[in-house]
Motif scaffolding. Structure first.
Motif, PDB file in Angstrom:
ATOM      1  N   SER A  59       0.786  -1.279  -0.036  1.00 50.60           N
ATOM      2  CA  SER A  59       0.038  -0.191  -0.112  1.00 50.60           C
ATOM      3  C   SER A  59       0.950   1.139   0.208  1.00 50.60           C
ATOM      4  O   SER A  59       0.827   2.313  -0.586  1.00 50.60           O
ATOM      5  N   TYR A  60       1.956   1.215   0.841  1.00 52.79           N
ATOM      6  CA  TYR A  60       2.649   2.328   0.944  1.00 52.79           C
ATOM      7  C   TYR A  60       3.660   2.781  -0.512  1.00 52.79           C
ATOM      8  O   TYR A  60       3.783   3.730  -0.981  1.00 52.79           O
ATOM      9  N   LYS A  61       4.145   1.654  -1.051  1.00 51.86           N
ATOM     10  CA  LYS A  61       4.920   1.367  -2.328  1.00 51.86           C
ATOM     11  C   LYS A  61       3.806   1.957  -3.505  1.00 51.86           C
ATOM     12  O   LYS A  61       4.185   2.989  -4.008  1.00 51.86           O
ATOM     13  N   LEU A  62       2.574   1.807  -3.530  1.00 55.62           N
ATOM     14  CA  LEU A  62       1.833   2.441  -4.347  1.00 55.62           C
ATOM     15  C   LEU A  62       1.468   3.743  -3.940  1.00 55.62           C
ATOM     16  O   LEU A  62       1.273   4.737  -5.049  1.00 55.62           O
ATOM     17  N   ALA A  63       1.439   4.023  -2.762  1.00 60.44           N
ATOM     18  CA  ALA A  63       1.155   5.381  -2.426  1.00 60.44           C
ATOM     19  C   ALA A  63       2.240   6.362  -2.851  1.00 60.44           C
ATOM     20  O   ALA A  63       2.116   7.452  -3.560  1.00 60.44           O
ATOM     21  N   LEU A  64       3.647   5.927  -2.587  1.00 62.42           N
ATOM     22  CA  LEU A  64       4.788   6.565  -3.247  1.00 62.42           C
ATOM     23  C   LEU A  64       4.786   6.652  -4.623  1.00 62.42           C
ATOM     24  O   LEU A  64       4.941   7.705  -5.162  1.00 62.42           O
ATOM     25  N   ASP A  65       4.141   5.517  -5.429  1.00 59.91           N
ATOM     26  CA  ASP A  65       4.354   5.776  -6.895  1.00 59.91           C
ATOM     27  C   ASP A  65       2.963   6.793  -7.254  1.00 59.91           C
ATOM     28  O   ASP A  65       3.399   7.547  -8.194  1.00 59.91           O
ATOM     29  N   ALA A  66       1.886   6.676  -6.675  1.00 63.01           N
ATOM     30  CA  ALA A  66       1.153   7.915  -6.917  1.00 63.01           C
ATOM     31  C   ALA A  66       1.483   9.047  -6.845  1.00 63.01           C
ATOM     32  O   ALA A  66       1.518  10.164  -7.698  1.00 63.01           O
ATOM     33  N   VAL A  67       2.313   9.555  -5.696  1.00 66.82           N
ATOM     34  CA  VAL A  67       2.769  10.934  -5.466  1.00 66.82           C
ATOM     35  C   VAL A  67       3.825  11.203  -6.460  1.00 66.82           C
ATOM     36  O   VAL A  67       3.988  12.336  -7.063  1.00 66.82           O
ATOM     37  N   LYS A  68       4.627  10.189  -6.870  1.00 67.40           N
ATOM     38  CA  LYS A  68       5.760  10.410  -7.854  1.00 67.40           C
ATOM     39  C   LYS A  68       5.214  10.857  -9.230  1.00 67.40           C
ATOM     40  O   LYS A  68       5.647  11.457  -9.883  1.00 67.40           O
ATOM     41  N   GLY A  69       4.120  10.047  -9.307  1.00 70.22           N
ATOM     42  CA  GLY A  69       3.481  10.128 -10.735  1.00 70.22           C
ATOM     43  C   GLY A  69       2.796  11.395 -10.876  1.00 70.22           C
ATOM     44  O   GLY A  69       2.447  11.823 -11.972  1.00 70.22           O
ATOM     45  N   MET A  70       2.679  12.239  -9.951  1.00 71.94           N
ATOM     46  CA  MET A  70       2.087  13.425  -9.861  1.00 71.94           C
ATOM     47  C   MET A  70       2.975  14.372 -10.790  1.00 71.94           C
ATOM     48  O   MET A  70       2.813  15.585 -11.268  1.00 71.94           O
ATOM     49  N   GLY A  71       4.184  14.155 -10.583  1.00 73.38           N
ATOM     50  CA  GLY A  71       5.450  14.844 -11.285  1.00 73.38           C
ATOM     51  C   GLY A  71       5.817  16.646 -10.780  1.00 73.38           C
ATOM     52  O   GLY A  71       6.199  17.265 -11.238  1.00 73.38           O
ATOM     53  N   VAL A  72       5.220  16.527  -9.621  1.00 73.21           N
ATOM     54  CA  VAL A  72       5.509  17.759  -8.902  1.00 73.21           C
ATOM     55  C   VAL A  72       6.110  17.536  -7.517  1.00 73.21           C
ATOM     56  O   VAL A  72       5.758  16.481  -6.838  1.00 73.21           O
ATOM     57  N   PRO A  73       6.903  18.308  -6.947  1.00 77.38           N
ATOM     58  CA  PRO A  73       7.588  18.058  -5.791  1.00 77.38           C
ATOM     59  C   PRO A  73       6.186  18.375  -4.585  1.00 77.38           C
ATOM     60  O   PRO A  73       5.511  19.175  -4.825  1.00 77.38           O
ATOM     61  N   PHE A  74       6.412  17.500  -3.432  1.00 75.46           N
ATOM     62  CA  PHE A  74       5.353  17.732  -2.630  1.00 75.46           C
ATOM     63  C   PHE A  74       5.238  19.166  -1.898  1.00 75.46           C
ATOM     64  O   PHE A  74       6.422  19.452  -1.751  1.00 75.46           O
ATOM     65  N   GLY A  75       4.201  19.559  -1.658  1.00 72.26           N
ATOM     66  CA  GLY A  75       4.137  20.957  -1.436  1.00 72.26           C
ATOM     67  C   GLY A  75       3.925  22.136  -2.327  1.00 72.26           C
ATOM     68  O   GLY A  75       3.683  23.250  -2.136  1.00 72.26           O
ATOM     69  N   HIS A  76       3.844  21.716  -3.554  1.00 76.09           N
ATOM     70  CA  HIS A  76       3.769  22.491  -4.631  1.00 76.09           C
ATOM     71  C   HIS A  76       2.684  23.300  -4.582  1.00 76.09           C
ATOM     72  O   HIS A  76       1.469  22.845  -4.102  1.00 76.09           O
ATOM     73  N   PRO A  77       2.676  24.553  -4.640  1.00 78.32           N
ATOM     74  CA  PRO A  77       1.502  25.417  -4.233  1.00 78.32           C
ATOM     75  C   PRO A  77       0.435  25.279  -5.344  1.00 78.32           C
ATOM     76  O   PRO A  77      -0.780  25.818  -4.747  1.00 78.32           O
ATOM     77  N   ASP A  78       0.627  24.918  -6.271  1.00 80.44           N
ATOM     78  CA  ASP A  78      -0.531  24.593  -7.389  1.00 80.44           C
ATOM     79  C   ASP A  78      -1.542  23.482  -6.923  1.00 80.44           C
ATOM     80  O   ASP A  78      -2.310  23.349  -7.844  1.00 80.44           O
ATOM     81  N   TYR A  79      -1.146  22.795  -6.010  1.00 80.32           N
ATOM     82  CA  TYR A  79      -1.729  21.528  -5.722  1.00 80.32           C
ATOM     83  C   TYR A  79      -2.318  21.515  -4.221  1.00 80.32           C
ATOM     84  O   TYR A  79      -1.875  22.036  -3.430  1.00 80.32           O
ATOM     85  N   ASP A  80      -3.516  20.899  -3.890  1.00 85.24           N
ATOM     86  CA  ASP A  80      -3.994  20.653  -2.575  1.00 85.24           C
ATOM     87  C   ASP A  80      -3.442  19.463  -2.158  1.00 85.24           C
ATOM     88  O   ASP A  80      -3.449  18.178  -2.614  1.00 85.24           O
ATOM     89  N   TRP A  81      -2.732  19.596  -0.968  1.00 83.49           N
ATOM     90  CA  TRP A  81      -2.093  18.591  -0.151  1.00 83.49           C
ATOM     91  C   TRP A  81      -2.575  18.089   0.942  1.00 83.49           C
ATOM     92  O   TRP A  81      -2.154  17.681   1.807  1.00 83.49           O
ATOM     93  N   SER A  82      -3.993  18.352   0.973  1.00 80.96           N
ATOM     94  CA  SER A  82      -4.690  18.152   2.256  1.00 80.96           C
ATOM     95  C   SER A  82      -4.981  16.481   2.355  1.00 80.96           C
ATOM     96  O   SER A  82      -5.017  15.809   1.389  1.00 80.96           O
ATOM     97  N   ARG A  83      -5.544  15.971   3.386  1.00 81.01           N
ATOM     98  CA  ARG A  83      -5.661  14.353   3.820  1.00 81.01           C
ATOM     99  C   ARG A  83      -6.962  14.179   2.646  1.00 81.01           C
ATOM    100  O   ARG A  83      -7.090  13.178   2.134  1.00 81.01           O
ATOM    101  N   ALA A  84      -7.939  15.053   2.592  1.00 79.10           N
ATOM    102  CA  ALA A  84      -8.968  14.795   1.603  1.00 79.10           C
ATOM    103  C   ALA A  84      -8.561  14.784   0.140  1.00 79.10           C
ATOM    104  O   ALA A  84      -8.853  13.928  -0.652  1.00 79.10           O
ATOM    105  N   SER A  85      -7.626  15.435  -0.263  1.00 82.60           N
ATOM    106  CA  SER A  85      -7.038  15.564  -1.504  1.00 82.60           C
ATOM    107  C   SER A  85      -6.157  13.914  -1.707  1.00 82.60           C
ATOM    108  O   SER A  85      -6.368  13.515  -2.879  1.00 82.60           O
ATOM    109  N   ALA A  86      -5.549  13.577  -0.599  1.00 78.56           N
ATOM    110  CA  ALA A  86      -4.905  12.409  -0.842  1.00 78.56           C
ATOM    111  C   ALA A  86      -5.667  11.209  -1.002  1.00 78.56           C
ATOM    112  O   ALA A  86      -5.654  10.241  -1.746  1.00 78.56           O
ATOM    113  N   ILE A  87      -7.008  11.359  -0.418  1.00 80.47           N
ATOM    114  CA  ILE A  87      -8.081  10.247  -0.708  1.00 80.47           C
ATOM    115  C   ILE A  87      -8.334  10.446  -2.091  1.00 80.47           C
ATOM    116  O   ILE A  87      -8.604   9.309  -2.747  1.00 80.47           O
TER     117      ILE A  87
END
Length: 106
Positions: A59-87
């Motif tokens: 599950s964590y590997k898939l989560a890492l792959d999903a975040v990497k697949g977003m193509g932007v660094p974590f915290g990028h201001p153009d994206y919503d990084w809330s828990r609701a967005s994670a779901i």
């Protein structure tokens, strides 16, 4: 003659490869105040809830792959990084699982 290792040699043997994601997970925070660890955990839990056959590690590997697949660094201001967005991200990723499971090419 055998000798005992020095403290520096002992510490050098215990140190493995650097895992920058480990320390970044607790340190990096989004503008919303969510840290990377919380964001990844929310995605991984959603995956695990949907597919009970997944191990925690998978599950964590898939989560890492999903975040990497977003193509932007974590915290990028153009994206919503809330828990609701994670779901939402996990749910979107899982729609691709559904497409692969039914065998269609569309």
């Amino acid at each position: 003659m055998n000798r005992l290792p020095t403290p520096a040699e002992w510490d050098a043997k215990k140190v493995g490869p650097r895992q920058e994601i480990s320390w970044q997970a607790e340190v990096l925070k989004s503008p919303e105040g969510t840290n990377l660890s919380t964001f990844l955990t929310a995605i991984a839990r959603r995956f695990g809830h949907r597919d009970l056959s997944l191990s925690k590690h998978e599950s964590y590997k898939l989560a890492l792959d999903a975040v990497k697949g977003m193509g932007v660094p974590f915290g990028h201001p153009d994206y919503d990084w809330s828990r609701a967005s994670a779901i939402d991200i996990a749910d979107e990723e899982m729609t691709y699982w559904d497409e692969c499971a039914d065998g269609s090419n569309s």
